[in-house]
Structures are given as structure tokens and as C-alpha cells.
Design a protein around this motif. Sequence first.
Motif, PDB file in Angstrom:
ATOM      1  N   GLY A   1       0.820  -1.211   0.000  1.00  0.00           N
ATOM      2  CA  GLY A   1       0.000   0.000   0.000  1.00  0.00           C
ATOM      3  C   GLY A   1       0.851   1.258   0.000  1.00  0.00           C
ATOM      4  N   ALA A   2       1.985   1.217   0.723  1.00  0.00           N
ATOM      5  CA  ALA A   2       2.887   2.377   0.747  1.00  0.00           C
ATOM      6  C   ALA A   2       3.432   2.670  -0.649  1.00  0.00           C
ATOM      7  N   ALA A   3       3.707   1.607  -1.416  1.00  0.00           N
ATOM      8  CA  ALA A   3       4.202   1.798  -2.788  1.00  0.00           C
ATOM      9  C   ALA A   3       3.143   2.479  -3.657  1.00  0.00           C
ATOM     10  N   LEU A   4       1.874   2.082  -3.468  1.00  0.00           N
ATOM     11  CA  LEU A   4       0.791   2.715  -4.230  1.00  0.00           C
ATOM     12  C   LEU A   4       0.601   4.164  -3.790  1.00  0.00           C
ATOM     13  N   ALA A   5       0.727   4.402  -2.484  1.00  0.00           N
ATOM     14  CA  ALA A   5       0.620   5.770  -1.974  1.00  0.00           C
ATOM     15  C   ALA A   5       1.703   6.645  -2.589  1.00  0.00           C
ATOM     16  N   ARG A   6       2.903   6.088  -2.692  1.00  0.00           N
ATOM     17  CA  ARG A   6       4.019   6.839  -3.275  1.00  0.00           C
ATOM     18  C   ARG A   6       3.736   7.166  -4.750  1.00  0.00           C
ATOM     19  N   ARG A   7       3.098   6.232  -5.460  1.00  0.00           N
ATOM     20  CA  ARG A   7       2.791   6.468  -6.872  1.00  0.00           C
ATOM     21  C   ARG A   7       1.803   7.635  -7.016  1.00  0.00           C
ATOM     22  N   VAL A   8       0.780   7.647  -6.157  1.00  0.00           N
ATOM     23  CA  VAL A   8      -0.186   8.754  -6.193  1.00  0.00           C
ATOM     24  C   VAL A   8       0.521  10.074  -5.909  1.00  0.00           C
ATOM     25  N   PHE A   9       1.389  10.054  -4.897  1.00  0.00           N
ATOM     26  CA  PHE A   9       2.112  11.269  -4.518  1.00  0.00           C
ATOM     27  C   PHE A   9       3.002  11.763  -5.662  1.00  0.00           C
ATOM     28  N   ASP A  10       3.728  10.839  -6.282  1.00  0.00           N
ATOM     29  CA  ASP A  10       4.638  11.229  -7.360  1.00  0.00           C
ATOM     30  C   ASP A  10       3.896  11.776  -8.573  1.00  0.00           C
ATOM     31  N   GLU A  11       2.647  11.346  -8.756  1.00  0.00           N
ATOM     32  CA  GLU A  11       1.857  11.821  -9.899  1.00  0.00           C
ATOM     33  C   GLU A  11       1.186  13.168  -9.625  1.00  0.00           C
ATOM     34  N   MET A  12       1.210  13.619  -8.375  1.00  0.00           N
ATOM     35  CA  MET A  12       0.620  14.921  -8.056  1.00  0.00           C
ATOM     36  C   MET A  12       1.494  16.043  -8.621  1.00  0.00           C
ATOM     37  N   PRO A  13       0.897  17.088  -9.196  1.00  0.00           N
ATOM     38  CA  PRO A  13       1.698  18.258  -9.586  1.00  0.00           C
ATOM     39  C   PRO A  13       2.386  18.838  -8.351  1.00  0.00           C
ATOM     40  N   LEU A  14       3.599  19.357  -8.526  1.00  0.00           N
ATOM     41  CA  LEU A  14       4.346  19.905  -7.388  1.00  0.00           C
ATOM     42  C   LEU A  14       3.533  20.952  -6.638  1.00  0.00           C
ATOM     43  N   ALA A  15       2.817  21.774  -7.387  1.00  0.00           N
ATOM     44  CA  ALA A  15       2.049  22.857  -6.762  1.00  0.00           C
ATOM     45  C   ALA A  15       0.879  22.340  -5.933  1.00  0.00           C
ATOM     46  N   SER A  16       0.444  21.091  -6.178  1.00  0.00           N
ATOM     47  CA  SER A  16      -0.705  20.539  -5.455  1.00  0.00           C
ATOM     48  C   SER A  16      -0.311  19.905  -4.128  1.00  0.00           C
ATOM     49  N   ARG A  17       0.976  19.638  -3.949  1.00  0.00           N
ATOM     50  CA  ARG A  17       1.416  18.970  -2.721  1.00  0.00           C
ATOM     51  C   ARG A  17       1.453  19.957  -1.559  1.00  0.00           C
ATOM     52  N   ASP A  18       0.628  19.703  -0.560  1.00  0.00           N
ATOM     53  CA  ASP A  18       0.652  20.539   0.633  1.00  0.00           C
ATOM     54  C   ASP A  18       1.242  19.749   1.800  1.00  0.00           C
ATOM     55  N   LEU A  19       1.210  20.317   2.980  1.00  0.00           N
ATOM     56  CA  LEU A  19       1.789  19.654   4.151  1.00  0.00           C
ATOM     57  C   LEU A  19       1.102  18.321   4.420  1.00  0.00           C
ATOM     58  N   VAL A  20      -0.213  18.271   4.207  1.00  0.00           N
ATOM     59  CA  VAL A  20      -0.951  17.021   4.420  1.00  0.00           C
ATOM     60  C   VAL A  20      -0.443  15.935   3.471  1.00  0.00           C
ATOM     61  N   SER A  21      -0.142  16.304   2.222  1.00  0.00           N
ATOM     62  CA  SER A  21       0.371  15.337   1.240  1.00  0.00           C
ATOM     63  C   SER A  21       1.690  14.745   1.716  1.00  0.00           C
ATOM     64  N   TRP A  22       2.621  15.608   2.115  1.00  0.00           N
ATOM     65  CA  TRP A  22       3.929  15.131   2.572  1.00  0.00           C
ATOM     66  C   TRP A  22       3.791  14.272   3.824  1.00  0.00           C
ATOM     67  N   ASN A  23       2.982  14.723   4.764  1.00  0.00           N
ATOM     68  CA  ASN A  23       2.807  13.947   5.998  1.00  0.00           C
ATOM     69  C   ASN A  23       2.194  12.579   5.720  1.00  0.00           C
ATOM     70  N   ALA A  24       1.239  12.539   4.799  1.00  0.00           N
ATOM     71  CA  ALA A  24       0.568  11.275   4.486  1.00  0.00           C
ATOM     72  C   ALA A  24       1.537  10.278   3.866  1.00  0.00           C
TER      73      ALA A  24
END
Length: 641
Positions: free
Chosen positions: A211-234
Motif C-alpha cells: 500500500g505504501a508503494a501505491l501511496a508513493r505512486r499517487v504522490f509522485d503523480e501529483m503536480p508539485l504545486a498541489s502537494r501541501d503539508l498534508v500530502s507530505w505527511n501522508a
Amino acid sequence: MMATEPPTPAAAFARDANFTEPWSARVRTLTRLGRHREALALLRHGDPSPPPHALALPSAVISCAALSLSSGVSQIHALAAKRGLLPAADAYLLSALLTSYSRLGRLPLAHQLLDEMPLESTPQTTLRTAFNSVISGCALHALPAACFTVFRRMRAASVRFDAVTLLALVPAAPRSAVPQVRALAARAGLASETSVANCLISTYARGGAAGAALARRVFDEMPLASRDLVSWNAVLSAHAQNGLAVDALKLYRRMRGPDGGGVEPDAVTLVGVLSSCAHLGARGVGFDVERYVRERLLGFRTNVQLCNALINFHARCGSLPRAQKLFNEMPRRSIVSWTALITGYGIHGHGDVAVSLFERMVSEGIRPDNVVMVGLLSACSHAGMYDEGRRYFSIMESAYKLRPTLEHYTCMVDLLGRAGRLGEARELISSMPMAADGAVWGALLGACKIHKNAEVGEEAFQQIVELEPSNVGYYVLMSNIYTDTGQLDGVARVRAMMRERGLKKEPGCSYVEHKGRVHLFMADDHSHPQAKRIYELVIRLEQMVKEKPGARESGAAEGGAEKAAAQPLVGFHSEKLAVAFGLLNTEAGSAIVVINNLRVCGDCHSLLKVVSGIANRAFLVRDASRFHRFEAGVCSCKDYW
């Protein structure tokens, strides 16, 4: 003059000379301020002319729900229906009713209201709000099947879903269905929205390493501007909580670099990072985090979770005095604070201090839980405190209302086995109210290694290979027992089993942090730039130890569970190389801290004891089981590990 009753808060609010809002607006304002009883009192006892306006009713519904007045919601629903405001004339009122019925658990009424809506004549936005309210209510009450039934109705009615729909559906979805929901979100152009992506990351994180690998894939596909503190913490938590500490620290470095987009870590971020540092023994990163905490997060001592993470980090990375100081400075402590410190003293071999802390915790009125009892029993085991361990285990249920779990039985088998009471350990396993797992039998097998008992070891090994057939460590342990007892045919059998099952011994590795860099060593490893000098020093130390009378008399008896059978390069194990590097590169008198992924072997243990006396240096070695502090020719474990 006649006495008059003081005005009610609602009446006083209504007569406020500075308040010129219409009556319905006053009800809405009171609800928004959380003054729900006053809002309902004004609705009921005010002097409105005309009668209650539709604009006041949604707020009144919300106030009823906040006060858990289910009957009040029903009365307003009936009043609205009587005045022709429902089913579809007022979207705000409809949303308030559906949300309130759902939150209060009156889902049949929510479904009924949804069924009564004329789909053809109701605006899309109103329909979407209605479906979202019911889906969210089903999710709130843990009814995943109902969530998807309503969602299918929504799709069949050609109502477009939005981010709100997905935020309810994703956490409610079975693990196997989350990728399908994600695919739907992607097709609708919603998967990259910050709130939806964060929800997907958090949901995937509950699925272990995969599941962590899938979470990482979602995160990596997010535009840089869309990543907020909640994204990094998650995404950090997804890795830290699933044993992927190396990846968690890499993500933290990315967050602090250009990829972070200027997002600053908060306490939640740092708790996950410190947890990973504690797991890996990454002292340098952990100390940097502590400096950041002290400089940027003023008043951090009131954050119990962050302080607990710091205590755990220091205790597991060899800085017990700093862990104790932080503990002492906390204005308020939780049971996790006590557990971190008790466990820390335990893995350093200070069982007496761990017991004293436990008694102090109980005297301060904190009731023990199963986790702190594991830490206490483990501390007794590491320190050879047989009587104390037996006593605490025997009173768990009567004194603390705690039923022993597999972890507690594992600690007790380890305690009995280390003390040489293999028969008692075997009887305890037989008396367990649940089936023993690999860890319980592994504790017995480890004790058989210490006491060179091949007969009981064979019984434990037979049980283990059925429960954990691919755990290579137990095969190596059994092979070592046969080696120590001179049964070479047994060694050959175990090695044949390993070959048949395609198992290979995990390579031992040790590392030392020096000037911000991690220096990693493996057995017979010549890749380090200083390899020639390191090997020359190891050979010189070996020679000095051999020349010291009686220096290794106890070496053959010591209980290193990972000592390789017939190891031809016993003089060049990774911990020896790491210590030699430390001696060559650190100041005289400073302690050398080594992190090792396996349990230290008897040969290395014996050598490091002697060298600590010869070199007048302290070596702090954290192996897979505990800490060893070698100083002045002795080890803190008292040769009991």
C-alpha cells in the motif's frame, strides 16, 4: 417595583441595539457561532413576523443535529414539507436534513428523502449535494456496501460526482476496490486534486508495504504545486508506519529540498521522521530534527507525541541521558512516554532502572497496558532478572487486568530460556491458551543456542519451519547449534534444506556515522576508501587480543545467534570493520556508536570487550536485539544476550 425575570440569552441577543440583521439571519449567526440552544430558542420563542423563513430552517436543522435532537430534525422536516419547501425547492434545507439524518444514524429517513426527490426537475447541484450527504452518512456509520449502492444510483441518475463524493467513497472502499475508485477519479479529472490525492495516499497507507508503494505512486503523480503539508505527511507516514524507514528519510530530504515547494515540516512530519531514525539508528538525521524542533517549534515540550518520538529516538540510538532529560522536562506525560523510556533502559541492559520506572509509573496512577508490559518483561529478560520477570508476568491479570498475549509469552520464554530453564520454557509454551507462533518458538531456539541444547532446539526448529518456512535466520540458528555441539551431519541437513528452498543467509552489515556521512561495512568488504588501513588495524587488534592471557576464554560460550557456521572470515565481520574505522577517524576518548542489522556474534563480542580495555575507548553497538556497551574490558550485557 415588580421584579422582572432576566432576559434569556436568545432574547438578549435579539434585542441587542447594535444588531440589525433580519430575524432569520440572527438564527443563522447563532448556529454559525456554535450557540445552538440559543438559535433554537430564538426560532421557537422569538417574535418574528412573518413566520419562520426558509432561510432560518437549515441552520435550525444543523443546531438540532449538533445537540443530537433527532426529533427536532423531524419536526423541522415536517414543517418544511407542510410549507412546500421540499423535496426539491430548497437545496440548503435539503442538504441540512440529509446530512443531519445521516450523522444521527437515521439512514432510512435519509434514503426516504432521497427517494422522494424528483430527479428530472431537481437541479444537478442539488442532486449531487443530496447523494453526497447520504454517501457520507453511510461511510460515517461504517456501511461500505450502502455507500457504493447509493453511488451506483447516483451514476445511474447521470449525476456527476465530485471531490466530496470521492472523499467519502475512498476510505469506505474495500482495499481491492480502491484502484477502481482511483481510476474513476482520474477519468473525471479529479485524481490530482489535493484533497482527493491526499485521501488516496492515506487510504493506501493502511495496506502495508504494498500500500505504501501505491501511496508513493499517487504522490509522485501529483503536480508539485498541489502537494501541501498534508500530502507530505501522508506519504511520509505511509512509509514510516510500514517499516520503510529508508524511504521515509529520503522523502524527508526531498521535502526539505527544492521538491518541497517551501512546505515546512510540522510536529506530525517530525514524529514520522524520528520514528524512522529510531528504527535505522540514523543519529545524524535525528539530531538535525531535534535542532529544528528546539529552534522552530517553541513550546514543543507540551506536544506529548513529539516528545515521545524524541525520547524513543534517543533511547534507541544510544543517548539514554538525553532521553531521560527530555522525559524529566515534559510537563505532562502519557503512558507512551513511560513505555519509550522503560523500553530504552531495557534494551541497554538496565533492567533494574526499567523496573524502578515501571513502579514509579504505577504509583503515579497510570495504569499499565500490554505494550508497556512487553517492554518491562523484555527488560527483565535482557538483564537476567528471572524472579522479577516471573512475578510481573504472574500478576498481569490480577493486578492490571491484562490478559497475556503472544508477545508476553515470547518475552517469558526468552527470560526462562536465557536463565537455562529450558524445561520451564517448554512447559510454558504447552500451557499457553493460544497456539505458539514463530516468535515464541524462536525464543526457545535462541535459548538452545546459548545453552548448546540440540535436542530441544530440534523440537523448536521443527515447529518454526512449519510456521515460518522462509525465515532464513532460524535455519542459521539451528545450523549454529549443530556446529557448537559438533554435529556436522546436522549442519549439512540444514544447509541442504536452505538450498532446496532457495534461502540465503542475510548478510551482516554495520555502519558508523561520521561527519554527516554514513559509512557502511559488510563482512570481508574492501570497498571503503580506507579499507587497507581498516584491515591492517583489525589484524593488529586480533593479534593483541590473542597475546592477552585468557582474553577469549569465554568467547566460545557467548550466545551470538547469527554466528555463521564454519565462517572462514571470522576475523573480518562487519562490526569489527566499523569499530576499526571509528578508532581511525574519531578523537581519543570519544565513544564509537555502531549499528548492526544482526545479533552480534560471540567472536566479535569477545574481541570488542578486550579492545575496549586495550584502547581505553567505549564502543556502543546496537544489534538486532539490544545495545552492548563495551568499556574497560566488559560489556553492559554481562555476557548475557
